[in-house]
Design an enzyme around this catalytic site. Structure first.
Site, PDB file in Angstrom:
ATOM      1  N   GLU B  36       0.828  -1.204   0.000  1.00 25.63           N
ATOM      2  CA  GLU B  36       0.000   0.000   0.000  1.00 25.63           C
ATOM      3  C   GLU B  36       0.870   1.264   0.000  1.00 25.63           C
ATOM      4  O   GLU B  36       0.483   2.290  -0.545  1.00 25.63           O
ATOM      5  CB  GLU B  36      -0.895   0.022   1.251  1.00 25.63           C
ATOM      6  CG  GLU B  36      -1.889  -1.144   1.354  1.00 25.63           C
ATOM      7  CD  GLU B  36      -2.444  -1.350   2.770  1.00 25.63           C
ATOM      8  OE1 GLU B  36      -3.437  -2.078   2.904  1.00 25.63           O
ATOM      9  OE2 GLU B  36      -1.866  -0.808   3.744  1.00 25.63           O
ATOM     10  N   THR B 114      -6.170  -0.442   3.179  1.00 21.05           N
ATOM     11  CA  THR B 114      -7.283  -1.183   2.615  1.00 21.05           C
ATOM     12  C   THR B 114      -8.192  -1.665   3.739  1.00 21.05           C
ATOM     13  O   THR B 114      -7.805  -1.673   4.914  1.00 21.05           O
ATOM     14  CB  THR B 114      -6.764  -2.371   1.791  1.00 21.05           C
ATOM     15  OG1 THR B 114      -5.882  -3.138   2.604  1.00 21.05           O
ATOM     16  CG2 THR B 114      -5.994  -1.877   0.576  1.00 21.05           C
ATOM     17  N   LYS B 197     -14.308  -2.114   7.627  1.00 13.57           N
ATOM     18  CA  LYS B 197     -13.678  -2.870   8.725  1.00 13.57           C
ATOM     19  C   LYS B 197     -12.194  -2.968   8.409  1.00 13.57           C
ATOM     20  O   LYS B 197     -11.824  -3.405   7.319  1.00 13.57           O
ATOM     21  CB  LYS B 197     -14.324  -4.256   8.731  1.00 13.57           C
ATOM     22  CG  LYS B 197     -13.594  -5.366   9.446  1.00 13.57           C
ATOM     23  CD  LYS B 197     -14.312  -6.694   9.208  1.00 13.57           C
ATOM     24  CE  LYS B 197     -13.610  -7.836   9.948  1.00 13.57           C
ATOM     25  NZ  LYS B 197     -12.295  -8.196   9.385  1.00 13.57           N
ATOM     26  N   ASP B 198     -11.355  -2.536   9.350  1.00 11.45           N
ATOM     27  CA  ASP B 198      -9.911  -2.634   9.111  1.00 11.45           C
ATOM     28  C   ASP B 198      -9.214  -3.196  10.339  1.00 11.45           C
ATOM     29  O   ASP B 198      -9.871  -3.688  11.276  1.00 11.45           O
ATOM     30  CB  ASP B 198      -9.320  -1.276   8.700  1.00 11.45           C
ATOM     31  CG  ASP B 198      -9.056  -0.378   9.899  1.00 11.45           C
ATOM     32  OD1 ASP B 198      -9.604  -0.652  10.999  1.00 11.45           O
ATOM     33  OD2 ASP B 198      -8.288   0.590   9.762  1.00 11.45           O
ATOM     34  N   MET B 199      -7.871  -3.114  10.355  1.00 14.11           N
ATOM     35  CA  MET B 199      -7.101  -3.698  11.457  1.00 14.11           C
ATOM     36  C   MET B 199      -6.222  -2.662  12.173  1.00 14.11           C
ATOM     37  O   MET B 199      -5.375  -3.039  12.979  1.00 14.11           O
ATOM     38  CB  MET B 199      -6.240  -4.853  10.934  1.00 14.11           C
ATOM     39  CG  MET B 199      -7.075  -6.019  10.396  1.00 14.11           C
ATOM     40  SD  MET B 199      -6.102  -7.295   9.566  1.00 14.11           S
ATOM     41  CE  MET B 199      -5.153  -7.970  10.948  1.00 14.11           C
ATOM     42  N   GLU B 200      -6.411  -1.371  11.865  1.00 13.36           N
ATOM     43  CA  GLU B 200      -5.550  -0.357  12.484  1.00 13.36           C
ATOM     44  C   GLU B 200      -6.269   0.927  12.921  1.00 13.36           C
ATOM     45  O   GLU B 200      -5.875   1.548  13.913  1.00 13.36           O
ATOM     46  CB  GLU B 200      -4.413   0.059  11.519  1.00 13.36           C
ATOM     47  CG  GLU B 200      -3.343  -0.990  11.283  1.00 13.36           C
ATOM     48  CD  GLU B 200      -3.698  -1.953  10.159  1.00 13.36           C
ATOM     49  OE1 GLU B 200      -4.609  -1.616   9.364  1.00 13.36           O
ATOM     50  OE2 GLU B 200      -3.097  -3.036  10.067  1.00 13.36           O
ATOM     51  N   ASP B 223     -12.292  -6.111  -0.192  1.00 13.08           N
ATOM     52  CA  ASP B 223     -13.119  -7.319  -0.129  1.00 13.08           C
ATOM     53  C   ASP B 223     -14.468  -6.996   0.512  1.00 13.08           C
ATOM     54  O   ASP B 223     -14.573  -6.077   1.335  1.00 13.08           O
ATOM     55  CB  ASP B 223     -12.413  -8.432   0.657  1.00 13.08           C
ATOM     56  CG  ASP B 223     -12.043  -8.004   2.060  1.00 13.08           C
ATOM     57  OD1 ASP B 223     -11.001  -7.335   2.224  1.00 13.08           O
ATOM     58  OD2 ASP B 223     -12.797  -8.306   2.998  1.00 13.08           O
TER      59      ASP B 223
END
Lengths: 265, 265
Positions: B36, B114, B197-200, B223
């Site tokens: 990214e 992303t 929805k992300d992870m960070e 996705d």
């Protein structure tokens, strides 16, 4: 011992080896909840740092003082600025571990706190565990290699002599940001072969490893996860009594460390 | 704007207010994955910082340079020292946000990356969202007030003028450390009313808030979480193409910011 990074050169390795032979001088004890921290603050006769080593705005609290020959720092992430509850969990724990290492250059980190225990693995209320291994149970990344990164399983710094001297159970610790346990968490905790479950340990271990500081994990069981009682209720009921057991063990450990080098633990 | 802490005195509030009127000078862009980050590094003609502002041992990478009148810093948490994969997730994100603010004193943080999108909430592959709100979906602490601390829902820094100028969808972002979605996560994401929805994101927001730095969140959909395809497969398939859309939006945003003050965004 924390694994040394690729960039570590021989001079540094020699420095680390020499540091391991000197008596431990500075200890950082990371404790997530005020209820867990205050009895130890009193026991070691520490005072709150009013001219904080941490940046403005953060709620992190440092209690420090000299106990025997040791510079003891108890770091508590403090109360959330908006909600007023203890800043528990992996993010606060990793931030205070990082900032404490940067500010205080400790020889050793002790992460002390309460935990859930699994009776199927031999845990009872009030047991105090030294974690031989830490891992995460709520970071599922089902892509090869990323899956292992998520779990982040690590052996902890070995302390065979300490274990001969101080009465502690030994077991694996699994960390996640929830107090409860979902079926997905449970499957991961079983895969991690964990006896105790907390909300900070593996995060402290991750940062300590990154910065090559040895860390040990002392966890006292407040609730039985695979028992009949709801976790939150059992946790709150036993918090104060179990904290007394935790504090007694931490004091014994600190007494044992006094005068010894890292390699003698 | 990040809420000011209790300790903030009037002099500081005046300073913050004045800083908001000066043109933005330094931007930190936090990006979790190298794939990214690199196209933006090329676009802004940034160079890797070889004399790191970060401590020895950490894998964090800073790319920096002057683009128009802006000091741009892209911070990527780097590859895990043992496993070699990108250091994704909330712990690395919170650590690099903290360390970057300390080292670089940015006027603004942009967390770009992303994300998974929910078609039921209007998301499609390739959409780029500006998050109006962030929260966690995997920190369940079923004790009153602690439950809210776990979710940590926050409105993000408002940028009404930017939204008029740059074509972006707006939606709520929910953050967790897993790429997949368990039933418990799903219930929490629905409760958070999230479109992406992300992870960070919520971890970056937590630290930026703690240190009173405005932060914005740009998330491109790789996705569809509530679709038919497995998340990991769809994510890897679309990562490169969607990153191009993300990078185009980030460039437009940076172009818009150039010459403007924080309060003009």
């Amino acid at each position: 011992m924390a694994p040394l990074g690729d960039n570590t050169n021989i001079a540094e390795e020699v420095m680390v080896a020499e540091a391991e032979k000197r008596p431990v001088s500075t200890i950082v004890i990371i404790i997530a909840m005020q209820t867990e921290a205050l009895p130890l603050v009193a026991k070691f006769q520490l005072t709150e740092d009013l001219d904080s080593v941490f940046p403005k705005g953060v709620p992190w609290v440092r209690y420090h003082g000299l106990y025997k020959d040791l510079h003891i720092n108890i770091i508590w992430p403090g109360k959330d600025g908006v909600l007023g509850v203890d800043s528990v969990g992996t993010i606060s724990a990793s931030l205070v571990t990082y900032a404490s290492i940067q500010a205080l250059q400790p020889d050793l980190i002790i992460n002390a706190g309460t935990a859930g225990g699994f009776k199927a693995k031999g845990a009872s209320i009030g047991d105090v565990f030294l974690a031989c291994n830490v891992a995460f149970h709520d970071r599922r990344i089902p892509i090869p290699v990323f899956d292992q990164y998520g779990i982040c399983a690590k052996q902890t710094f070995p302390t065979p002599n300490l274990l001969k001297e101080v009465q502690l159970k030994v077991g694996k610790l699994s960390t996640g940001d929830s107090l409860d346990m979902s079926p997905h968490d449970e499957a991961a905790i079983i895969a991690n072969d964990a006896t105790v479950k907390d909300m900070e340990g593996a995060a402290v271990a991750y940062v300590a490893d990154l910065l090559s500081v040895p860390a040990i994990f002392i966890k006292a069981v407040t609730d039985i996860v695979d028992g009949d009682k709801p976790t939150a209720e059992e946790f709150l009921q036993n918090l104060v009594a179990v904290t007394a057991a935790l504090d007694q063990s931490v004091t014994q450990i600190v007494d044992f460390i006094s005068g010894k080098s890292i390699s003698e633990l």
